[in-house]
Design a protein around this motif. Structure first.
Motif, mmCIF file in Angstrom:
data_model
loop_
_atom_site.group_PDB
_atom_site.id
_atom_site.type_symbol
_atom_site.label_atom_id
_atom_site.label_comp_id
_atom_site.label_asym_id
_atom_site.label_seq_id
_atom_site.Cartn_x
_atom_site.Cartn_y
_atom_site.Cartn_z
ATOM 1 N N HIS A 420 -2.320 0.321 -14.445
ATOM 2 C CA HIS A 420 -2.209 1.276 -15.551
ATOM 3 C C HIS A 420 -2.196 2.712 -15.035
ATOM 4 C CE1 HIS A 420 -2.627 2.843 -19.620
ATOM 5 N NE2 HIS A 420 -3.581 3.635 -19.168
ATOM 6 N N ALA A 421 -3.082 3.022 -14.083
ATOM 7 C CA ALA A 421 -3.113 4.378 -13.528
ATOM 8 C C ALA A 421 -1.793 4.713 -12.838
ATOM 9 C CB ALA A 421 -4.279 4.514 -12.553
ATOM 10 N N GLY A 422 -1.241 3.749 -12.101
ATOM 11 C CA GLY A 422 0.046 3.997 -11.457
ATOM 12 C C GLY A 422 1.162 4.198 -12.459
ATOM 13 N N TYR A 423 1.157 3.389 -13.531
ATOM 14 C CA TYR A 423 2.174 3.531 -14.576
ATOM 15 C C TYR A 423 2.087 4.905 -15.223
ATOM 16 C CZ TYR A 423 4.830 2.597 -18.850
ATOM 17 O OH TYR A 423 5.734 2.653 -19.886
ATOM 18 N N ARG A 424 0.875 5.356 -15.564
ATOM 19 C CA ARG A 424 0.709 6.665 -16.191
ATOM 20 C C ARG A 424 1.117 7.787 -15.229
ATOM 21 N NH1 ARG A 424 1.347 6.600 -20.982
ATOM 22 N NH2 ARG A 424 0.867 8.809 -20.763
ATOM 23 N N SER A 425 0.882 7.598 -13.931
ATOM 24 C CA SER A 425 1.289 8.616 -12.954
ATOM 25 C C SER A 425 2.804 8.730 -12.888
ATOM 26 C CB SER A 425 0.720 8.264 -11.571
ATOM 27 O OG SER A 425 -0.689 8.207 -11.590
ATOM 28 N N VAL A 426 3.476 7.581 -12.855
ATOM 29 C CA VAL A 426 4.942 7.584 -12.742
ATOM 30 C C VAL A 426 5.580 8.173 -13.998
ATOM 31 C CG1 VAL A 426 6.966 6.081 -12.662
ATOM 32 C CG2 VAL A 426 5.063 5.696 -11.092
ATOM 33 N N THR A 427 5.157 7.700 -15.168
ATOM 34 C CA THR A 427 5.777 8.179 -16.410
ATOM 35 C C THR A 427 5.398 9.630 -16.697
ATOM 36 O OG1 THR A 427 3.922 7.217 -17.666
ATOM 37 C CG2 THR A 427 5.908 5.886 -17.400
ATOM 38 N N GLY A 428 4.156 10.032 -16.376
ATOM 39 C CA GLY A 428 3.763 11.427 -16.592
ATOM 40 C C GLY A 428 4.537 12.378 -15.698
ATOM 41 N N THR A 429 4.728 11.993 -14.435
ATOM 42 C CA THR A 429 5.502 12.841 -13.519
ATOM 43 C C THR A 429 6.969 12.879 -13.926
ATOM 44 O OG1 THR A 429 3.978 12.292 -11.716
ATOM 45 C CG2 THR A 429 6.131 13.188 -11.118
ATOM 46 N N ALA A 430 7.505 11.740 -14.318
ATOM 47 C CA ALA A 430 8.911 11.700 -14.726
ATOM 48 C C ALA A 430 9.169 12.595 -15.927
ATOM 49 C CB ALA A 430 9.314 10.261 -15.041
ATOM 50 N N ARG A 431 8.213 12.667 -16.837
ATOM 51 C CA ARG A 431 8.391 13.511 -18.018
ATOM 52 C C ARG A 431 8.543 14.981 -17.634
ATOM 53 N NH1 ARG A 431 4.408 11.808 -20.392
ATOM 54 N NH2 ARG A 431 2.918 13.465 -19.931
ATOM 55 N N LEU A 432 7.900 15.404 -16.557
ATOM 56 C CA LEU A 432 8.040 16.796 -16.106
ATOM 57 C C LEU A 432 9.467 17.108 -15.669
ATOM 58 C CD1 LEU A 432 4.773 17.177 -13.975
ATOM 59 C CD2 LEU A 432 5.149 17.870 -16.350
ATOM 60 N N TYR A 433 10.206 16.083 -15.280
ATOM 61 C CA TYR A 433 11.586 16.271 -14.831
ATOM 62 C C TYR A 433 12.594 15.864 -15.906
ATOM 63 C CZ TYR A 433 9.391 16.757 -10.258
ATOM 64 O OH TYR A 433 8.611 17.172 -9.208
ATOM 65 N N GLY A 434 12.108 15.676 -17.145
ATOM 66 C CA GLY A 434 13.010 15.370 -18.247
ATOM 67 C C GLY A 434 13.432 13.919 -18.342
ATOM 68 N N THR A 435 12.693 13.014 -17.710
ATOM 69 C CA THR A 435 13.018 11.588 -17.737
ATOM 70 C C THR A 435 12.041 10.866 -18.641
ATOM 71 O OG1 THR A 435 13.838 11.714 -15.464
ATOM 72 C CG2 THR A 435 13.344 9.532 -16.328
ATOM 73 N N SER A 436 12.541 9.995 -19.495
ATOM 74 C CA SER A 436 11.684 9.260 -20.417
ATOM 75 C C SER A 436 10.893 8.194 -19.679
ATOM 76 C CB SER A 436 12.517 8.618 -21.524
ATOM 77 O OG SER A 436 13.346 7.593 -20.988
ATOM 78 N N ALA A 437 9.840 7.691 -20.323
ATOM 79 C CA ALA A 437 9.020 6.648 -19.709
ATOM 80 C C ALA A 437 9.835 5.380 -19.466
ATOM 81 C CB ALA A 437 7.812 6.346 -20.597
ATOM 82 N N TRP A 438 10.712 5.047 -20.399
ATOM 83 C CA TRP A 438 11.529 3.828 -20.261
ATOM 84 C C TRP A 438 12.460 3.936 -19.067
ATOM 85 C CZ3 TRP A 438 12.167 -1.008 -20.756
ATOM 86 C CH2 TRP A 438 13.421 -1.611 -20.797
#
Length: 452
Positions: A420-438
């Motif tokens: 879960h922590a890894g998933y939140r890290s990946v999706t949270g960082t991706a959002r900073l670059y304009g990429t959705s969680a999906w």
């Protein structure tokens, strides 16, 4: 020099003065008694402390019981219709055969489009099953057996492809769908039979790509001059753990550990010390950066508690001063450096004046002592445009995990928190670059996840 004439009060005037004094004393005693009772009754809640709203103990009133202010009705707004798709998948053109009024036969050549709209629906989704047959034999030269290599992305082992594994992770970690509901949902919606154990195995296979992505994210985080952090509780196999979040303008890193102590943050930072650290005033968050900006939103809650406790002088003025400083912080992009420096000096002078004024209420004196202890960490954001005045973004980053904890009641395995922590890290960082969680989780499982 003549001595001033001193007039002696008559007995009637003395009696009247004593009556006035007695009445004033009675009013003061009553007021003191009222304030002392108020101090004893004031309880901390989400508006005057760090407690979450769920612990306020106050249920949301029914709408019919709420008192709405009488005022002008809200003005109507112009209607807005859905925009037509730029590239529809299919166009259905319908021509009239006859006039509905006189039944005259009409041709397509004399008609023009009078109305157009989109009809949107989802197709029936069913899993695409590919049978992989690997042929082989025995070498006529060396006599050893051989077999063809499997196609890319279809290795033997789990039968579920990257699309299904991405969907499972996305629904569970972003939308908090539990294992039992996931199994039932995929069976009813997509006709895909998958057990809860298969779902768990799918998540465990994400550990390697998540660790690889976490290493990249941590390396990016440890180059940031400004890092903000926050922490919240979670449950792992019935035991309280702590979920930490560390983020900059280029990376978001989550960690779930058994401790809330300072060592948890030091383990992430190592020898690195950012120029500025942004957090609340928890002791475990102190001394981790060269300079520290405390969250003024948390300070305002303590100020509100002093106001609720009866301080009507020091606390309200402090509240107004801090709110003014936060408003200035929001206007920084449009302010010149000289103007911002003048505002910073004004903020410091104003806070010094509030601390120098002796508070008459015990709650006000306690508030002054708290502010003096953190005096040099209030207005760092006024001298550095990169620094936020509050730590609200950290709370926003960690809020989805709080909802996840409330819905799922935590983790029942030792490997679940890391996933879960890894998933939140990946999706949270991706959002900073304009990429959705999906899209981010698809790239992770597909092996194409990268930081810009």
């Amino acid at each position: 020099m003549e001595k001033p004439v001193v007039r002696r009060l008559s007995d009637t005037e003395k009696d009247a003065l004593l009556v006035d004094q007695a009445a004033m004393i009675a009013r003061l005693v009553a007021r003191i008694t009222e304030l002392e009772a108020l101090v004893g009754k004031v309880r901390k809640n989400s508006s005057n402390s760090h407690l979450p709203p769920s612990q306020d103990g106050l249920g949301r009133p029914n709408r019919k019981d709420e008192k709405h202010k009488a005022g002008k009705p809200r003005p109507s707004r112009p209607g807005v219709s859905r925009s037509l798709a730029v590239e529809p998948d299919r166009t259905e053109r319908r021509f009239a055969e006859q006039c509905p009024h006189c039944e005259t036969v009409v041709t397509a050549a004399e008609q023009r489009r009078r109305h157009g709209y989109d009809h949107i629906d989802l197709p029936v989704v069913r899993p695409a099953v590919t049978r992989v047959e690997l042929f082989g034999g025995r070498c006529r030269c060396c006599g050893k057996r051989y077999r063809a290599a499997p196609p890319a992305g279809m290795l033997p082992g789990t039968p579920f492809g990257a699309g299904i594994r991405s969907l499972l992770a996305y629904l569970h970690h972003s939308h908090h769908v539990g294992f039992e509901r996931l199994s039932r949902m995929l069976g009813e919606m997509f006709g895909l039979s998958i057990s809860e154990g298969a779902i768990a195995n799918s998540f465990r296979r994400m550990q390697a790509p998540l660790d690889k992505a976490g290493t990249l994210i941590k390396a990016k985080l440890l180059t940031a001059p400004v890092i903000a952090s926050d922490e919240t509780t979670t449950r792992v196999d019935g035991i309280t753990h702590w979920q930490w979040v560390f983020h900059s303008d280029q990376a978001v890193l989550h960690q779930i550990v058994p401790s809330r102590g300072r060592a948890a943050a030091e383990q992430v930072l190592g020898e690195y010390r950012p120029q500025i650290w942004v957090s609340d005033r928890y002791a475990g968050q102190q001394g981790l950066g060269q300079t520290h900006q405390v969250c003024l939103a948390h300070v305002l809650r303590d100020v509100q508690y002093a106001i609720d406790s009866g301080d009507s002088i020091t606390a309200p003025k402090t509240r107004d001063h801090l709110r003014w400083a936060i408003r200035v912080g929001k206007r920084r992009p449009s302010l010149k450096d000289s103007t911002l420096s003048a505002y910073a000096a004004k903020a410091e002078r104003g806070l010094d004046a509030l601390l120098g004024f002796p508070a008459s209420h015990p709650a006000g004196r306690d508030l002054q002592r708290q502010i003096k202890a953190w005096r040099n960490k209030f207005f760092v954001f006024m001298t550095d445009r990169r620094v936020p005045p509050t730590n609200n973004r950290s709370e926003q980053e960690i809020r989805p995990s709080v909802v996840f904890r409330k819905v799922t009641n935590g983790f029942r395995s030792q490997w679940g928190p890391a996933i879960h922590a890894g998933y939140r890290s990946v999706t949270g960082t991706a959002r900073l670059y304009g990429t959705s969680a999906w899209n981010a989780i698809q790239a992770l499982i597909g092996g194409t996840f990268a930081l810009a």
